[in-house]
Motif scaffolding. Structure first.
Motif, PDB file in Angstrom:
ATOM      1  N   GLY A 185       4.199  -9.366  -9.897  1.00  0.00           N
ATOM      2  CA  GLY A 185       4.451 -10.411  -8.917  1.00  0.00           C
ATOM      3  C   GLY A 185       3.783 -10.187  -7.581  1.00  0.00           C
ATOM      4  O   GLY A 185       3.946 -11.008  -6.664  1.00  0.00           O
ATOM      5  N   ALA A 186       3.026  -9.110  -7.455  1.00  0.00           N
ATOM      6  CA  ALA A 186       2.377  -8.804  -6.176  1.00  0.00           C
ATOM      7  C   ALA A 186       1.149  -9.683  -5.990  1.00  0.00           C
ATOM      8  O   ALA A 186       0.522 -10.115  -6.953  1.00  0.00           O
ATOM      9  N   PRO A 187       0.775  -9.972  -4.729  1.00  0.00           N
ATOM     10  CA  PRO A 187      -0.477 -10.705  -4.500  1.00  0.00           C
ATOM     11  C   PRO A 187      -1.666  -9.898  -5.013  1.00  0.00           C
ATOM     12  O   PRO A 187      -1.590  -8.683  -5.195  1.00  0.00           O
ATOM     13  N   GLU A 188      -2.765 -10.594  -5.223  1.00  0.00           N
ATOM     14  CA  GLU A 188      -3.959  -9.909  -5.715  1.00  0.00           C
ATOM     15  C   GLU A 188      -4.706  -9.206  -4.575  1.00  0.00           C
ATOM     16  O   GLU A 188      -5.352  -8.184  -4.787  1.00  0.00           O
ATOM     17  N   VAL A 189      -4.617  -9.769  -3.380  1.00  0.00           N
ATOM     18  CA  VAL A 189      -5.247  -9.162  -2.200  1.00  0.00           C
ATOM     19  C   VAL A 189      -4.195  -9.114  -1.102  1.00  0.00           C
ATOM     20  O   VAL A 189      -3.648 -10.152  -0.715  1.00  0.00           O
ATOM     21  N   PHE A 190      -3.901  -7.942  -0.620  1.00  0.00           N
ATOM     22  CA  PHE A 190      -2.826  -7.822   0.362  1.00  0.00           C
ATOM     23  C   PHE A 190      -3.042  -6.571   1.211  1.00  0.00           C
ATOM     24  O   PHE A 190      -3.928  -5.746   0.947  1.00  0.00           O
ATOM     25  N   GLN A 191      -2.221  -6.473   2.234  1.00  0.00           N
ATOM     26  CA  GLN A 191      -2.150  -5.243   3.020  1.00  0.00           C
ATOM     27  C   GLN A 191      -0.681  -4.922   3.254  1.00  0.00           C
ATOM     28  O   GLN A 191       0.178  -5.807   3.188  1.00  0.00           O
ATOM     29  N   ILE A 192      -0.420  -3.651   3.493  1.00  0.00           N
ATOM     30  CA  ILE A 192       0.949  -3.187   3.696  1.00  0.00           C
ATOM     31  C   ILE A 192       1.105  -2.823   5.162  1.00  0.00           C
ATOM     32  O   ILE A 192       0.282  -2.067   5.718  1.00  0.00           O
ATOM     33  N   VAL A 193       2.122  -3.379   5.796  1.00  0.00           N
ATOM     34  CA  VAL A 193       2.318  -3.173   7.233  1.00  0.00           C
ATOM     35  C   VAL A 193       3.692  -2.569   7.479  1.00  0.00           C
ATOM     36  O   VAL A 193       4.645  -2.775   6.716  1.00  0.00           O
ATOM     37  N   CYS A 194       3.746  -1.810   8.556  1.00  0.00           N
ATOM     38  CA  CYS A 194       5.019  -1.279   9.064  1.00  0.00           C
ATOM     39  C   CYS A 194       5.443  -2.152  10.238  1.00  0.00           C
ATOM     40  O   CYS A 194       4.611  -2.683  10.979  1.00  0.00           O
ATOM     41  N   ASN A 195       6.733  -2.263  10.446  1.00  0.00           N
ATOM     42  CA  ASN A 195       7.219  -3.123  11.528  1.00  0.00           C
ATOM     43  C   ASN A 195       7.484  -2.358  12.817  1.00  0.00           C
ATOM     44  O   ASN A 195       7.346  -2.901  13.908  1.00  0.00           O
ATOM     45  N   PHE A 196       7.896  -1.107  12.747  1.00  0.00           N
ATOM     46  CA  PHE A 196       8.296  -0.364  13.954  1.00  0.00           C
ATOM     47  C   PHE A 196       7.581   0.975  14.011  1.00  0.00           C
ATOM     48  O   PHE A 196       8.017   1.934  13.345  1.00  0.00           O
ATOM     49  N   PRO A 197       6.505   1.085  14.768  1.00  0.00           N
ATOM     50  CA  PRO A 197       5.794  -0.026  15.424  1.00  0.00           C
ATOM     51  C   PRO A 197       4.963  -0.783  14.411  1.00  0.00           C
ATOM     52  O   PRO A 197       4.610  -0.247  13.363  1.00  0.00           O
ATOM     53  N   ARG A 198       4.632  -2.030  14.738  1.00  0.00           N
ATOM     54  CA  ARG A 198       3.886  -2.853  13.772  1.00  0.00           C
ATOM     55  C   ARG A 198       2.453  -2.342  13.682  1.00  0.00           C
ATOM     56  O   ARG A 198       1.718  -2.300  14.664  1.00  0.00           O
ATOM     57  N   ARG A 199       2.061  -1.977  12.478  1.00  0.00           N
ATOM     58  CA  ARG A 199       0.715  -1.481  12.231  1.00  0.00           C
ATOM     59  C   ARG A 199       0.422  -1.617  10.750  1.00  0.00           C
ATOM     60  O   ARG A 199       1.331  -1.734   9.924  1.00  0.00           O
ATOM     61  N   VAL A 200      -0.857  -1.623  10.427  1.00  0.00           N
ATOM     62  CA  VAL A 200      -1.278  -1.734   9.039  1.00  0.00           C
ATOM     63  C   VAL A 200      -1.287  -0.341   8.429  1.00  0.00           C
ATOM     64  O   VAL A 200      -1.980   0.552   8.913  1.00  0.00           O
ATOM     65  N   LEU A 201      -0.525  -0.183   7.376  1.00  0.00           N
ATOM     66  CA  LEU A 201      -0.472   1.115   6.711  1.00  0.00           C
ATOM     67  C   LEU A 201      -1.671   1.297   5.780  1.00  0.00           C
ATOM     68  O   LEU A 201      -2.313   2.347   5.782  1.00  0.00           O
ATOM     69  N   CYS A 202      -1.981   0.279   4.990  1.00  0.00           N
ATOM     70  CA  CYS A 202      -3.154   0.348   4.113  1.00  0.00           C
ATOM     71  C   CYS A 202      -3.618  -1.055   3.781  1.00  0.00           C
ATOM     72  O   CYS A 202      -2.815  -1.989   3.705  1.00  0.00           O
ATOM     73  N   SER A 203      -4.936  -1.187   3.599  1.00  0.00           N
ATOM     74  CA  SER A 203      -5.587  -2.458   3.302  1.00  0.00           C
ATOM     75  C   SER A 203      -6.277  -2.358   1.953  1.00  0.00           C
ATOM     76  O   SER A 203      -6.372  -1.276   1.370  1.00  0.00           O
ATOM     77  N   PRO A 204      -6.794  -3.479   1.455  1.00  0.00           N
ATOM     78  CA  PRO A 204      -7.519  -3.416   0.171  1.00  0.00           C
ATOM     79  C   PRO A 204      -8.681  -2.447   0.252  1.00  0.00           C
ATOM     80  O   PRO A 204      -9.407  -2.410   1.249  1.00  0.00           O
ATOM     81  N   PRO A 205      -8.882  -1.636  -0.758  1.00  0.00           N
ATOM     82  CA  PRO A 205     -10.008  -0.698  -0.737  1.00  0.00           C
ATOM     83  C   PRO A 205     -11.328  -1.448  -0.659  1.00  0.00           C
ATOM     84  O   PRO A 205     -11.519  -2.465  -1.322  1.00  0.00           O
TER      85      PRO A 205
END
Length: 233
Positions: free
Chosen positions: A154-174
């Motif tokens: 059920g996951a999107p095919e292209v996505f990124q994972i973000v943290c909220n506190f503090p808001r930042r991108v944890l990992c993006s598509p390779p």
């Protein structure tokens, strides 16, 4: 039409006129019939011309209708073929995505047991509200978290994972790594003149390294959010 009469001997003008009148009178019914036949032939010819013209107009209209039908049929066939090709491409793409999800699932590191001193519990919220939960070691990389999400159907095919506190991108598509440009063959130096120093070639960039979860600053329990990047396309 010519009317012919036979007159013999010398005639006075008045007698000649009288004889000619008699000849015309005797042949008047032939003249009338010929005149009527000419009119009938003329009317028949005019009617035939009108019928031929109407036939040509109808023929052109039928040919135009047939041309439009062929064009519409050809356009519908092309559109149907395009839709079929799109459906086939989409099916192939989905199959490739499904195979890639399976491949990523097989590459997942083993989940540490609960209570392991280096375990990090990550709860990941998908865009549709689904929650995924898994434990990772703090030595696992963010790539492992990305693969865990991607392997879920059920996951999107292209996505990124973000943290909220503090808001930042944890990992993006390779991103695919760029291949280094092939080196040009070096020309032999002339023995008569010293070789001039060539400028230093830039060294190829090192492959991208995914940080460990400890290096990414994750705590023992984290709530992470999956952002669908395909929504903007």
């Amino acid at each position: 039409m010519a009317v012919v009469g036979r007159l013999e001997g010398a005639l006075a003008p008045s007698a000649l006129r009288a004889q000619l009148g008699l000849v015309m009178e005797r042949n008047q019914h032939h003249l009338d019939r010929e005149h009527q036949q000419r009119e009938e032939r003329s009317e028949t010819q005019a009617l035939r011309l009108q019928q031929d013209e109407a036939y040509l107009v109808s023929l052109r209209a039928d040919q135009e209708k047939e041309r439009l039908r062929r064009e519409r049929r050809d356009a519908e066939e092309r559109e149907s073929q395009r839709r079929d090709a799109d459906v086939e491409r989409e099916a192939q793409r989905r199959q490739e995505v499904a195979r890639e999800r399976q491949r990523r699932a097989l590459l997942m590191p083993e989940e540490p047991p609960a209570g392991h001193p280096g375990a990090i519990t990550a709860v990941l919220k998908l865009p549709d509200g689904t929650r995924l939960s898994r434990r990772f070691l703090d030595t696992h990389t963010t790539q492992a978290v990305y693969d865990f999400v991607f392997s879920h159907h059920g996951a999107p095919e292209v996505f990124q994972i973000v943290c909220n506190f503090p808001r930042r991108v944890l990992c993006s598509p390779p991103q695919p790594s760029a291949s280094p440009a092939p080196a040009s063959p070096a020309s032999p130096a002339s023995p008569a003149s010293p070789a001039s120093p060539s400028p230093a070639s830039p060294s190829p960039a090192p492959p991208h390294r995914f940080p460990t979860l400890k290096e990414a600053g994750l705590g023992r329990s984290e709530v992470l959010f999956v952002q669908d990047l395909g929504e903007d396309e």
